[in-house]
Scaffold this active site. Structure first.
Site, short mmCIF file in Angstrom:
data_model
loop_
_atom_site.label_atom_id
_atom_site.label_comp_id
_atom_site.label_asym_id
_atom_site.label_seq_id
_atom_site.Cartn_x
_atom_site.Cartn_y
_atom_site.Cartn_z
N ASP A 196 70.51 96.41 49.27
CA ASP A 196 70.81 95.66 50.49
C ASP A 196 70.55 96.56 51.69
O ASP A 196 70.36 97.77 51.55
CB ASP A 196 72.29 95.24 50.42
N ASP B 19 71.84 86.75 54.60
CA ASP B 19 73.15 86.25 55.06
C ASP B 19 73.05 84.88 55.71
O ASP B 19 73.04 84.74 56.94
CB ASP B 19 73.77 87.25 56.03
N GLU C 32 66.26 97.02 55.40
CA GLU C 32 65.21 96.64 56.38
C GLU C 32 64.58 97.86 57.04
O GLU C 32 63.38 97.76 57.35
CB GLU C 32 65.82 95.70 57.43
C1 GLC Z 1 75.11 92.40 53.85
C2 GLC Z 1 74.51 91.64 52.68
C3 GLC Z 1 75.60 90.91 51.94
C4 GLC Z 1 76.66 91.90 51.50
C5 GLC Z 1 77.20 92.67 52.69
C6 GLC Z 1 78.17 93.78 52.27
O1 GLC Z 1 75.59 91.53 54.79
O2 GLC Z 1 73.50 90.78 53.06
O3 GLC Z 1 75.07 90.21 50.86
O4 GLC Z 1 77.71 91.24 50.87
O5 GLC Z 1 76.13 93.26 53.40
O6 GLC Z 1 77.58 94.67 51.42
#
Ligand code: GLC
Length: 800
Positions: free
Chosen positions: A407, A485, A410
């Site tokens: 995650d 998200d 980017e």
């Molecule tokens: C980001 C991710 C989400 C995750 C969060 C905490 O927002 O996109 O899926 O739960 O981070 O790690």
């Protein structure tokens, strides 16, 4: 003495007339009077690569997107010239390069129709401030042309009239039309006059696409640096365009383990251990199938990657084992930001080995993410990827974690303008040093690749499983992905549907959304409708931020729990069907979901459809996308289709009202299809499959269906231990014939098929298997609906 310090504004610059031409096997170079070189590479009969330089020298030819496994070779190549053009001819296309200005026009070699034509063609602006050029291309849109693709853009399928930017961006609670978001897939398909072609602009700088937005008849694309470097892919079938793009940028390096196609449950965050166990126990108690449980950032010690919170997870190895004993695979999140902390071994090692990204003038790239101030590995350096891969040893080999979720890659940086690294950060780019402007769009891809390498090594002999949020073209070789998200609204259910279809037509089929929505909380009805959509997405996971309450299948009362169970059960029954579709994707690049336009481009009714899609080859699905609906209107593509619930046959090529109370949704099966089904299991491997159910949908005429199976995990299938059944169905007025051709060395655990016959128009009076008449008792013929057969037959005749 310097007199003039003003920058001369030159505006757009253009190539001038061709002064020399050279042919080196399949590479054709055209040089203009003002020093522009166009290199056309004939990769295949239907694929041309166009590359331009304005300096007389090409950059090192390196791409993260193009796979070394891409097919090459052509049957025919001829270059001729007339007064105005050089003419490149292959078996599939004819390309004219104008001697005056390098503009290209491409025609179908069969009937000479114009497919794609440069308007201004290649042009550029010098970019003194940043160095290099802003490279541009413009093409004339043909009458009635439509455009598709571009990865995860949260917009309607047809892109015509819109402009887009490609810059991988953390986009919490994005909405319809938010642009850019998490992924950069600079590939689109154009369709006009029933013919389709694709353009893949392989340039990782910030890029833009304009589909008749700025000017009504012009499509253009440009990038803030790098080379004008694009591939033209001719169809004329859109599915061939997508297949060829996927061949170029890569198919998944191996099949996913079958369990990864099961249902996954996630939340930010399930902790401590007792909470995780409560959730998994509830799945089993309520008999809702589930294969994977996720640990979000709170499993770590202060959000340090590769650590475990001693307080919340005192003995992860034991926990992971106990979960595994109950059929749950544990998947953990790993972000790129490494906390600055001299007592933290990953940080210390990264620092000592000089693996972290640096600013142009030397300091480390410091940025805030969940753990506070962090440094970030330069995943564009091979040694760093190798180091990163090695960090998974303990998690995978020792603790037994089965998948990793990447995650924030980017890369996301908090509390700074642009939400990411500043442009001056330096990257290795696999030995082609550059700034973040060039490496940004591939950073997440290279992180996922490094993670994949770690999992591949340490999960062996099992198959790796990785999920990524950020991606560039080609990332599908290594990992699955989700759409980031999103929000718990009805419009987001629509967006999830569009994004999954769009990703599939952009070469990236292993995709799903946070079912129910990540931000905010859905009501039960929205959650149920989203599960109905989600079971048709290759990656099927509920995830939520948890800020607004629970989002497990039982969180919305019994009615919803029952609907959710019913649909997840359908997913599990359809696993062999989905696995077969995945195999076709991994083998041939055929997208797992097909938007109607991809399924039937010749029917212009499909060109603007958004909601309906084909799952695999034979199932048509369409989610209910609003509250209080008891059904919906939808477009049924041409051909005849069976209503999945009632077996009623409908004729396509028209819009119809389809009933769908909350416990139903519009699902149809193509006539002639043979759909394989497994029994309902609480997780993959819970049961030994002792019979394969084949749902046979009678058709007057012919239809082919495939069933692919293997050991569900591991690599034996690569050595030929798979089972591929090719069924040929032929329906006549008074007879149904099914031929089976089996290949592969894998022996399935079941010995029999249970055939369930749908829509048979006659009463059975005789059954013949491999030329011998069979007694009805021997095949347990039940009415005219089901019969049980040895799986080894080659030809079955069911007669009136
Ligand atoms: C980001 C991710 C989400 C995750 C969060 C905490 O927002 O996109 O899926 O739960 O981070 O790690």
């Amino acid at each position: 003495m310097i007199l003039n310090t003003e920058l001369e504004y030159k505006g757009n610059l253009f190539p001038s007339k061709i002064v020399s031409y050279e042919k080196n096997l399949n590479v054709l170079s055209f040089t203009t009077e003002n020093g522009v070189i166009l290199e056309v590479t004939v990769r295949r009969d239907s694929i041309l690569r166009f590359r331009f330089t304005t300096t007389g020298i090409f950059e090192n030819d390196f791409s993260y997107a193009i796979t070394k496994y891409a097919s090459r070779g052509y049957n025919h190549l001829e270059v001729t010239e007339n007064d105005d053009n050089y003419i490149i001819t292959t078996t599939k296309l004819i390309c004219h390069i104008s001697k005056l200005d390098l503009r290209a026009s491409i025609f179908d070699a069969k009937d000479n129709t114009l497919i794609c034509e440069d308007e201004l063609g290649f042009h550029w602006e010098e970019s003194y401030e940043h160095g290099g050029d802003i490279v541009k291309m413009s093409k004339t849109a043909q009458p009635g042309e439509s455009y598709y693709g571009l990865g995860d853009k949260p917009v309607d399928n047809n892109l015509k009239g819109k402009r887009f930017e490609n810059w991988v961006t953390d986009s919490y609670a994005y909405g319809r039309d938010t642009d850019p978001i998490y992924k950069t897939i600079p590939f689109y398909t154009g369709l006009h006059n029933k013919k389709s072609y694709g353009i893949f602009f392989d340039n990782t700088f910030r890029s833009f696409f304009d589909f008749c937005n700025e000017r009504r008849n012009i499509t253009s694309f440009w990038a803030q640096g790098g080379e004008m470097n694009y591939y033209f892919i001719y169809g004329p079938k859109m599915s061939d365009v997508v297949v060829n793009y996927t061949d170029l940028t890569g198919k998944p390096h191996q099949l996913p383990a079958l369990w990864t196609l099961g249902y996954h449950q996630c939340k930010w965050s399930y902790y401590p251990e007792s909470n995780v166990k409560e959730i998994t126990a509830k799945f089993r108690e309520l008999q809702i199938p589930c294969d994977a449980i996720y640990l979000d950032i709170d499993y770590m010690e202060g959000f340090r990657c590769f650590t475990w919170s001693k307080e919340h997870f005192p003995d992860p190895k034991r926990m992971v084992k106990e979960l595994a004993d109950d059929g749950f695979k544990t998947i953990v999140i790993i972000d790129p930001g490494i906390k600055i902390d001299m007592d933290y071994s990953v940080f210390k090692e990264g620092l000592e080995k000089d693996y972290f990204c640096k600013r142009a003038d030397g300091p480390y790239m410091k940025g805030k993410v969940w753990p506070g101030e962090c440094y970030f590995p330069d995943f564009t350096r091979p040694e760093v990827r190798e180091w990163w891969a090695g960090l998974f040893k303990e998690l995978i080999e020792d603790i037994g974690v089965k998948g990793v979720w990447n995650d924030m890659n980017e890369p996301a940086v908090m509390d700074v303008p642009g939400k990411t690294f500043p442009p001056d950060v330096r990257h290795d780019y696999d030995g082609n040093p550059c700034s973040h402007k060039k490496a940004h769009n591939v950073y997440g891809m290279q992180m996922a690749r490094a993670t994949y390498q770690g999992l591949k090594k340490f999960a062996y002999p099992k198959r790796p499983f990785v999920i990524t949020r950020a991606a560039y073209s080609g990332t599908q070789r290594y990992t699955s992905s989700w759409t980031g998200d999103n929000v718990a609204t009805w419009d987001h259910l629509n967006i999830a549907n569009l994004q999954a279809q769009r990703m599939c037509m952009s070469g990236f089929s292993f995709i799903g959304s946070d079912i129910g929505g990540f931000a905010e909380q859905p009501n039960g009805e929205l959650y149920a409708r989203w599960i109905q959509l989600g079971i048709f997405h290759p990656f099927c996971r509920t995830h939520s931020s948890g800020d607004h309450g629970d989002q497990e299948p039982w969180a919305f009362g019994d009615t919803v729990t029952n609907v959710v169970r019913k649909f997840i059960e359908i997913r599990y029954q359809l696993l062999p069907y989905l696995y077969t579709a995945f195999w076709r994707y991994a083998e041939e690049g055929i997208p797992i979901l097909k938007s109607l336009v991809l399924y039937d481009q010749e029917d212009s009714q499909t060109h603007y459809r958004n909601d309906e899609f084909i799952f695999g080859e034979k199932i048509l699905a369409c989610p209910v996308t609003g509250p209080n609906q008891k059904g919906r209107r939808m477009y049924i593509p041409r051909g005849k289709w069976y209503n999945f619930w009632t077996d009623e046959i409908v004729s396509g090529g028209q819009e119809l009202w389809v009933d769908a109370d909350l416990d139903s949704m519009p699902i149809f099966v193509k006539e002639g299809a043979i759909i394989p089904k497994y029994p309902i299991q609480q997780y993959v491997g819970e049961k030994v499959i002792d019979e394969l159910l084949l749902d046979v949908y009678y058709k007057l005429g012919k239809e082919n269906s495939l069933v692919y199976e293997d050991a569900t995990d591991g690599y034996d299938y690569i050595k030929g231990r798979y089972s591929l059944r090719d069924f040929k169905l032929l329906g006549k007025d008074n007879e149904l014939i099914i031929q089976q051709h089996k290949s592969g060395k894998f022996i399935t655990t079941y010995k029999t098929f249970k055939l369930s016959l749908h829509g048979l128009p006659f009463k059975i009076s005789k059954v013949q298997v491999d030329n011998e008449e069979i007694l009805f008792e021997d095949i347990k013929l039940n009415g005219d609906n089901t019969l049980v057969l040895n799986k080894e037959f080659t030809e079955l005749h069911i007669m009136a």
